[in-house]
Design a protein around this motif. Structure first.
Motif, PDB file in Angstrom:
ATOM      1  N   LYS A 247      25.381   9.670   8.066  1.00  0.00           N
ATOM      2  CA  LYS A 247      25.799   8.590   7.030  1.00  0.00           C
ATOM      3  C   LYS A 247      24.909   8.904   5.774  1.00  0.00           C
ATOM      4  N   ALA A 248      23.491   9.105   6.151  1.00  0.00           N
ATOM      5  CA  ALA A 248      22.390   9.188   5.099  1.00  0.00           C
ATOM      6  C   ALA A 248      23.080  10.531   4.144  1.00  0.00           C
ATOM      7  N   VAL A 249      23.138  11.641   4.915  1.00  0.00           N
ATOM      8  CA  VAL A 249      23.606  12.944   4.263  1.00  0.00           C
ATOM      9  C   VAL A 249      24.837  12.933   3.219  1.00  0.00           C
ATOM     10  N   VAL A 250      25.693  12.256   3.805  1.00  0.00           N
ATOM     11  CA  VAL A 250      27.058  11.854   3.003  1.00  0.00           C
ATOM     12  C   VAL A 250      26.721  11.056   1.819  1.00  0.00           C
ATOM     13  N   THR A 251      25.843   9.888   1.932  1.00  0.00           N
ATOM     14  CA  THR A 251      25.486   9.121   0.896  1.00  0.00           C
ATOM     15  C   THR A 251      24.642   9.775  -0.046  1.00  0.00           C
ATOM     16  N   GLY A 252      23.470  10.520   0.375  1.00  0.00           N
ATOM     17  CA  GLY A 252      22.600  11.170  -0.282  1.00  0.00           C
ATOM     18  C   GLY A 252      23.230  12.066  -1.320  1.00  0.00           C
ATOM     19  N   ARG A 253      24.122  13.034  -0.927  1.00  0.00           N
ATOM     20  CA  ARG A 253      24.761  14.159  -1.753  1.00  0.00           C
ATOM     21  C   ARG A 253      25.564  13.273  -2.561  1.00  0.00           C
ATOM     22  N   LEU A 254      25.760  12.421  -2.909  1.00  0.00           N
ATOM     23  CA  LEU A 254      26.736  11.777  -4.085  1.00  0.00           C
ATOM     24  C   LEU A 254      25.884  11.817  -5.031  1.00  0.00           C
ATOM     25  N   ASP A 255      24.347  11.861  -5.169  1.00  0.00           N
ATOM     26  CA  ASP A 255      23.588  11.724  -6.280  1.00  0.00           C
ATOM     27  C   ASP A 255      23.187  13.098  -6.566  1.00  0.00           C
ATOM     28  N   ARG A 256      22.812  14.081  -5.762  1.00  0.00           N
ATOM     29  CA  ARG A 256      22.580  15.491  -5.873  1.00  0.00           C
ATOM     30  C   ARG A 256      22.763  16.066  -4.700  1.00  0.00           C
ATOM     31  N   PRO A 257      23.220  17.494  -4.761  1.00  0.00           N
ATOM     32  CA  PRO A 257      23.655  18.097  -3.556  1.00  0.00           C
ATOM     33  C   PRO A 257      22.233  18.487  -2.751  1.00  0.00           C
ATOM     34  N   VAL A 258      22.663  18.566  -1.557  1.00  0.00           N
ATOM     35  CA  VAL A 258      21.399  18.883  -0.575  1.00  0.00           C
ATOM     36  C   VAL A 258      21.421  20.632  -0.615  1.00  0.00           C
ATOM     37  N   LEU A 259      20.544  21.195  -1.076  1.00  0.00           N
ATOM     38  CA  LEU A 259      20.396  22.601  -1.340  1.00  0.00           C
ATOM     39  C   LEU A 259      19.122  23.218  -0.382  1.00  0.00           C
ATOM     40  N   THR A 260      18.033  22.339  -0.345  1.00  0.00           N
ATOM     41  CA  THR A 260      16.927  22.974   0.062  1.00  0.00           C
ATOM     42  C   THR A 260      16.403  22.094   1.165  1.00  0.00           C
ATOM     43  N   LEU A 261      15.337  22.670   1.878  1.00  0.00           N
ATOM     44  CA  LEU A 261      14.758  21.808   3.067  1.00  0.00           C
ATOM     45  C   LEU A 261      14.386  20.450   2.472  1.00  0.00           C
ATOM     46  N   ALA A 262      13.457  20.564   1.292  1.00  0.00           N
ATOM     47  CA  ALA A 262      12.929  19.220   0.326  1.00  0.00           C
ATOM     48  C   ALA A 262      14.058  18.374   0.250  1.00  0.00           C
ATOM     49  N   ASP A 263      15.268  18.679  -0.383  1.00  0.00           N
ATOM     50  CA  ASP A 263      16.395  17.850  -0.563  1.00  0.00           C
ATOM     51  C   ASP A 263      16.892  17.219   0.826  1.00  0.00           C
ATOM     52  N   PHE A 264      17.012  17.806   1.815  1.00  0.00           N
ATOM     53  CA  PHE A 264      17.599  17.460   3.287  1.00  0.00           C
ATOM     54  C   PHE A 264      16.198  16.357   3.657  1.00  0.00           C
ATOM     55  N   LYS A 265      14.920  16.639   3.700  1.00  0.00           N
ATOM     56  CA  LYS A 265      14.162  15.452   3.860  1.00  0.00           C
ATOM     57  C   LYS A 265      14.313  14.550   3.131  1.00  0.00           C
ATOM     58  N   ALA A 266      14.476  14.581   1.810  1.00  0.00           N
ATOM     59  CA  ALA A 266      14.597  13.565   0.952  1.00  0.00           C
ATOM     60  C   ALA A 266      15.700  12.537   1.341  1.00  0.00           C
ATOM     61  N   VAL A 267      16.837  13.023   1.642  1.00  0.00           N
ATOM     62  CA  VAL A 267      18.098  12.052   2.046  1.00  0.00           C
ATOM     63  C   VAL A 267      17.702  11.728   3.573  1.00  0.00           C
ATOM     64  N   ALA A 268      17.102  12.292   4.427  1.00  0.00           N
ATOM     65  CA  ALA A 268      17.079  12.021   5.763  1.00  0.00           C
ATOM     66  C   ALA A 268      15.709  11.100   6.251  1.00  0.00           C
ATOM     67  N   ALA A 269      14.758  11.027   5.178  1.00  0.00           N
ATOM     68  CA  ALA A 269      13.546  10.519   5.395  1.00  0.00           C
ATOM     69  C   ALA A 269      13.393   9.228   6.439  1.00  0.00           C
ATOM     70  N   ALA A 270      14.326   8.219   5.873  1.00  0.00           N
ATOM     71  CA  ALA A 270      14.416   7.095   6.765  1.00  0.00           C
ATOM     72  C   ALA A 270      14.655   7.268   8.223  1.00  0.00           C
ATOM     73  N   HIS A 271      15.237   8.429   8.462  1.00  0.00           N
ATOM     74  CA  HIS A 271      15.750   8.532  10.020  1.00  0.00           C
ATOM     75  C   HIS A 271      14.844   9.381  10.695  1.00  0.00           C
ATOM     76  N   ILE A 272      13.832  10.048   9.972  1.00  0.00           N
ATOM     77  CA  ILE A 272      13.017  11.067  10.880  1.00  0.00           C
ATOM     78  C   ILE A 272      12.111  10.212  11.322  1.00  0.00           C
ATOM     79  N   PRO A 273      11.881  10.036  12.902  1.00  0.00           N
ATOM     80  CA  PRO A 273      11.019   9.439  13.471  1.00  0.00           C
ATOM     81  C   PRO A 273       9.426   9.900  13.307  1.00  0.00           C
ATOM     82  N   LYS A 274       8.770   8.805  13.057  1.00  0.00           N
ATOM     83  CA  LYS A 274       7.256   9.112  12.693  1.00  0.00           C
ATOM     84  C   LYS A 274       6.596   9.830  14.003  1.00  0.00           C
TER      85      LYS A 274
END
Length: 301
Positions: free
Chosen positions: A162-189
């Motif tokens: 859900k986070a990826v699909v929501t995040g890519r509406l703003d900007r495409p997920v093209l790099t590792l940094a892009d992915f980490k940005a959209v997934a940040a809240a879901h990556i366990p500390k």
């Protein structure tokens, strides 16, 4: 080149499993750095033959200069056809090491590693059309949920999709940094590395259609290995180990073994060891990649 490319895992067990005849014909379908192939050649006589497959252009740099050695730059899904083209209808043994080579993880531009910020590519075959970025930007939420859950065994696969699909509406997920940005809240500390490795595994399997390719390959081994010949397969996660185990035990990937009218099992292989072979303490100390390796050996009936 060989050493830093990829340290061969369970080398002795692989060679023992193949039960090499000096004048036999053997196939290493995952050539990589050539570690297993070199050891097979050492055990072959002058009339022996080794055919190696690898679709990764980087692997071609490790080709072995030996008249007994043939290199095929193809995916092992095309095993049978390529053996026929070389004039071999049947072979004495086949080895497959299903791990991604450590070399591929160390090349940032390949996009396999969670350590470098690079384009999300992950194609083993550079001619392939689908990249990890395509998967993240075009698949539906439901498709992503399935991939993360089944191929990556990611715990919060649904919310991540859900986070990826929501995040890519703003900007495409093209790099590792892009992915980490959209997934940040879901990556366990504290578990970032393991979590990202699971996600990357899921994407890599999807991009390269690895599960379908594995099943296609295994089915072909039953047609090309001679009776008494060996199939030796090393896998690194349960997703791959399951079809290998089922195929060697039952001759199929799902359901029970088929029996004939008299109750005899109809299957191409017999398991040589009841349980999978794993690395011992000494090897684990030398090579951390061996930790998850499971080796299974089947003998053609």
């Amino acid at each position: 080149m060989e050493n830093n490319y990829h340290v061969p895992v369970l080398l002795k067990a692989c060679i023992d499993g193949l039960n090499i005849k000096p004048d036999g014909v053997y196939v290493d379908v995952t050539f990589g750095g050539g570690g297993h192939s070199r050891e097979i050649l050492r055990n072959l006589g002058k009339d022996g033959v080794l055919i190696a497959f690898d679709q990764d252009p980087d692997a071609q740099r490790n080709k072995i200069d030996d008249p007994r050695f043939h290199f095929v730059d193809q995916n092992f899904a095309y095993l049978k056809n390529n053996l026929r083209l070389l004039g071999y209808k049947s072979v004495d043994g086949i080895l497959a090491d299903l791990g991604v080579s450590s070399h591929q993880f160390n090349e940032p531009e390949r996009g396999f590693s969670t350590r470098f910020d690079a384009a999300l590519d992950m194609r083993m075959d550079k001619q392939g059309k689908l990249t990890a970025a395509d998967v993240l930007n075009t698949y539906t939420e439901d498709q992503l949920h399935k991939i993360f859950g089944i191929y990556g065994e990611v715990k919060n696969a649904k919310s991540l999709a859900k986070a990826v699909v929501t995040g890519r509406l703003d900007r495409p997920v093209l790099t590792l940094a892009d992915f980490k940005a959209v997934a940040a809240a879901h990556i366990p500390k504290g578990k970032e590395h393991k979590y990202m490795a699971q996600v990357f595994q899921a994407l890599r399997i999807e991009v390269n259609a690895e599960m379908q390719v594995l099943e296609d390959f295994l089915s072909q081994t039953a047609e090309v290995i001679k009776p008494g010949g060996r199939l030796v397969v090393m896998s690194y996660h349960s997703l791959e180990d399951r079809p290998v185990k089922n195929f060697i035990a039952k001759g199929k990937f799902r359901g029970e073994v088929e029996k004939d009218f008299f109750g005899n099992e109809q299957k191409p292989f017999m398991a040589v060891t009841r349980k999978a072979i794993v690395a011992d303490a000494a090897e684990l100390e030398r090579n951390s990649r061996a930790r998850s390796a499971k080796l299974r050996v089947g003998e053609k009936l």
